[in-house]
Design a protein around this motif. Structure first.
Motif, short mmCIF file in Angstrom:
data_model
loop_
_atom_site.label_atom_id
_atom_site.label_comp_id
_atom_site.label_asym_id
_atom_site.label_seq_id
_atom_site.Cartn_x
_atom_site.Cartn_y
_atom_site.Cartn_z
N ASP A 168 0.99 -1.36 0.01
CA ASP A 168 -0.10 0.08 0.01
C ASP A 168 0.90 1.22 0.06
OD1 ASP A 168 -2.53 -1.49 -0.04
OD2 ASP A 168 -2.33 -1.55 2.23
N GLY A 169 2.18 1.16 0.30
CA GLY A 169 2.96 2.23 0.34
C GLY A 169 2.77 3.37 1.43
N MET A 170 2.48 2.84 2.43
CA MET A 170 2.21 3.46 3.77
C MET A 170 3.51 3.97 4.32
SD MET A 170 -1.02 2.05 5.79
CE MET A 170 -2.33 1.37 4.80
N SER A 171 3.53 5.25 5.02
CA SER A 171 4.72 5.44 5.69
C SER A 171 4.52 4.62 6.96
CB SER A 171 4.70 7.01 5.97
OG SER A 171 3.73 7.03 7.20
N GLN A 172 5.77 4.73 7.76
CA GLN A 172 5.94 3.81 8.92
C GLN A 172 4.73 4.24 9.86
OE1 GLN A 172 9.90 3.23 10.53
NE2 GLN A 172 10.68 3.06 8.19
N ALA A 173 4.77 5.65 10.13
CA ALA A 173 3.59 6.18 11.00
C ALA A 173 2.18 5.72 10.71
CB ALA A 173 3.78 7.57 11.09
N GLU A 174 2.24 5.61 9.61
CA GLU A 174 0.90 5.29 8.77
C GLU A 174 0.75 3.90 9.33
OE1 GLU A 174 0.28 8.35 5.36
OE2 GLU A 174 1.35 6.49 4.79
N VAL A 175 1.60 2.84 8.95
CA VAL A 175 1.26 1.39 9.35
C VAL A 175 1.36 1.34 10.75
CG1 VAL A 175 2.59 -0.81 9.11
CG2 VAL A 175 2.71 0.98 7.25
N ALA A 176 1.98 1.87 11.55
CA ALA A 176 1.89 1.77 13.04
C ALA A 176 0.35 2.07 13.37
CB ALA A 176 2.75 2.77 13.76
N LEU A 177 -0.15 3.17 13.01
CA LEU A 177 -1.36 3.66 13.12
C LEU A 177 -2.61 2.57 12.74
CD1 LEU A 177 -2.58 6.13 14.52
CD2 LEU A 177 -3.18 6.75 12.43
N MET A 178 -2.30 2.09 11.53
CA MET A 178 -3.16 1.23 11.10
C MET A 178 -3.15 -0.27 11.47
SD MET A 178 -4.96 1.36 8.21
CE MET A 178 -5.69 0.34 6.88
N ARG A 216 9.22 -1.49 13.29
CA ARG A 216 10.62 -1.37 12.68
C ARG A 216 11.31 -2.73 12.65
NH1 ARG A 216 11.75 4.17 14.76
NH2 ARG A 216 10.96 5.64 13.08
N LYS A 217 11.14 -3.26 14.26
CA LYS A 217 11.55 -4.53 14.40
C LYS A 217 11.22 -5.52 13.35
CE LYS A 217 12.55 -8.09 17.87
NZ LYS A 217 12.10 -9.21 16.79
N ARG A 218 9.78 -5.57 13.21
CA ARG A 218 9.16 -6.48 12.43
C ARG A 218 9.51 -6.37 10.89
NH1 ARG A 218 3.44 -9.06 14.70
NH2 ARG A 218 3.91 -8.72 16.97
N LEU A 219 9.56 -5.18 10.46
CA LEU A 219 9.85 -4.83 9.06
C LEU A 219 11.20 -5.60 8.81
CD1 LEU A 219 8.58 -1.33 8.36
CD2 LEU A 219 7.77 -3.54 7.33
N ASN A 220 12.34 -5.11 9.78
CA ASN A 220 13.76 -5.66 9.68
C ASN A 220 13.71 -7.17 9.40
OD1 ASN A 220 15.62 -3.85 9.45
ND2 ASN A 220 15.16 -2.93 11.39
N ASP A 221 12.93 -7.71 10.54
CA ASP A 221 12.86 -9.29 10.47
C ASP A 221 12.27 -9.74 9.03
OD1 ASP A 221 13.55 -9.32 13.08
OD2 ASP A 221 11.72 -9.85 13.89
#
Lengths: 265, 182
Positions: free
Chosen positions: B136-146, B155-160
């Motif tokens: 969806d191309g969300m920013s990290q802040a948007e993903v965290a909110l969603m 960030r940890k999950r994305l890195n994994d």
């Protein structure tokens, strides 16, 4: 909060999409659209979104899905209509069930009252067996006595009480000589429990015979099947009238009867 | 929300939802079925929509859940029918992704296919996060909110996710994504 990817200096694709579709409103959307109008990369995103929308609108997917949603929403209306219908059917069903329960509870009560009631019908010759009946009306069961005039088509319910254990047999004989078995019916006859008023399993509807006499016998031993009906038919053949039959030749059985004369039109 | 409003949402957002379903499922037929399913669910659960999020966010959540279920079901059935980008001609793949997936950047095209391939290796929450971020191309802040997670967790999950994806997909080029995370 303006959703900007700070690491790139652009709004996220998600934020651009939301601003473009109108999902994001106010200052945030304005800021994003201002940025997009000045940024070549973000303008590309917008162009792609527009092309994507155009392609979708022209595709059959759009129409097919819309049709299906329309049908589903109609079936939703049907669902609610069925629900209402079910409720309409449910209310009478519950009322009937409540009436049946009330009836079932009411009968033993009548029976108990009848034992002491001066209107209780104790048939001739009975010592250890009582036979009563009630007329079933829309307002509930109404106790009646032997010999009371009844309308053809009336529904009546018999109740009996035995002072000693035994086997119950019941049959009716009308003025035309027609014999009808009332108990035990097709099931195996079991000994009755003494000491309490019990209703017969089924009520009966009166036909258009002018007179009918119902015989009940309590026997210490079980009798052959249809014995009572057979004897009643013989008695009628011999005496020629049901009113003349006051006793059935059936060994040592306790006997009672109830007369059900009809009201003539 | 009334029945008519769901119809309005369809007019407004159907193409967005279709694009993201296609991006996730990689198949036009599945994407169409998913689109129908998403709006049918919206139709059925419209009374429960409390407007604490925007309608597009609500629909996107429904679509994400549905598509992840479809992917999980495919895996359970050993059903690998995805129209992968590798199977398409180069030009066709670019058209598909650029026009329908709405992925404007070259790296995003690979991202969508890669995300699809490795999704099943992760727990459900990480799958959601990866979809929001990469597809969806969300920013990290948007993903965290969603997704309802904190930024450090995100960030940890994305890195994994990236590390695992890197080890499973040889052709994966993490430069674009890794750059954003660092």
């Amino acid at each position: 909060m303006l959703e900007i990817r700070k690491e790139e200096g652009h709004p996220s694709r998600w934020a651009i999409t939301r601003a473009w579709t109108g999902d994001l409103e106010g200052c945030e959307a304005d800021e994003i659209m201002v940025h997009v109008s000045k940024c070549k990369e973000c303008t590309e995103i917008l162009k792609i979104l527009e092309m994507q929308k155009q392609e979708f609108v022209n595709s059959p997917v759009m129409t097919r899905t819309r049709m299906r949603l329309k049908n589903e929403s109609k079936s939703g209306v049907r669902y609610f209509a069925m629900k209402i219908l079910r409720i309409k059917l449910l209310v009478p069903a519950i009322s009937l069930a409540a009436a049946a329960i009330a009836l079932a509870l009411f009968f033993p009560k009548i029976g108990r009252q009848d034992i002491e009631s001066p209107y209780a019908t104790r048939s001739k010759g009975a010592k250890g067996l009582e036979l009563h009946y009630a007329l079933l009306t829309s307002s509930g069961p109404v106790e009646r006595k032997s010999g009371d005039l009844l309308d053809p088509g009336s529904r009546i319910q018999f109740m009996f009480k035995a002072d000693a254990p035994g086997f119950l047999y019941m049959a009716s004989l009308d003025s035309r000589g027609k014999v009808t078995a009332l108990y035990p019916g097709t099931t195996k006859n079991k000994p009755v429990s003494p000491g309490r008023m019990s209703p017969l399993p089924n009520s009966i509807i009166l036909d258009d015979a002018s007179f009918e006499r119902v015989f009940a016998l309590l026997c210490p031993d079980p009798l052959p099947r249809n014995r009572l009906e057979h004897v009643l038919a013989l008695e009628f053949a011999e005496k020629g009238s049901v009113r003349r039959i006051e006793h059935v030749s059936m060994g040592h059985c306790e006997q009672v009867y109830v007369d059900l004369p009809r009201r003539l039109p | 929300m009334e029945l008519q409003e769901v119809g309005d949402l369809y007019d407004k957002y159907a193409h967005i939802i279709y694009a993201r379903c296609l991006g996730l499922l990689g198949d036009r037929v599945d994407a169409e079925e998913a689109l129908q399913e998403v709006f049918l669910r919206a139709l059925k659960s419209r009374k429960g929509f409390r407007r604490d999020s925007s309608p597009m966010t609500w629909l996107t959540r429904i679509a994400t859940n549905h598509c992840l279920n479809v992917l999980r079901s495919r895996k359970r059935k050993s059903y690998d029918r995805h129209v992968s980008l590798e199977k398409l001609e180069d030009g066709e793949a670019k058209t598909l992704d650029s026009h329908l997936l709405g992925l404007p950047f070259g790296s995003c095209m690979e991202n969508a296919a890669t995300v699809r391939k490795v999704l099943s290796l992760f727990p459900r929450k990480t799958q959601e996060i990866a979809v929001y971020y990469f597809v969806d191309g969300m920013s990290q802040a948007e993903v965290a909110l969603m997704a309802g997670v904190s930024l450090p967790t995100l960030r940890k999950r994305l890195n994994d996710f990236i590390e695992t994806a890197r080890s499973h997909v040889e052709s994966y080029s993490p430069n674009g994504v890794q750059g954003e995370l660092e």
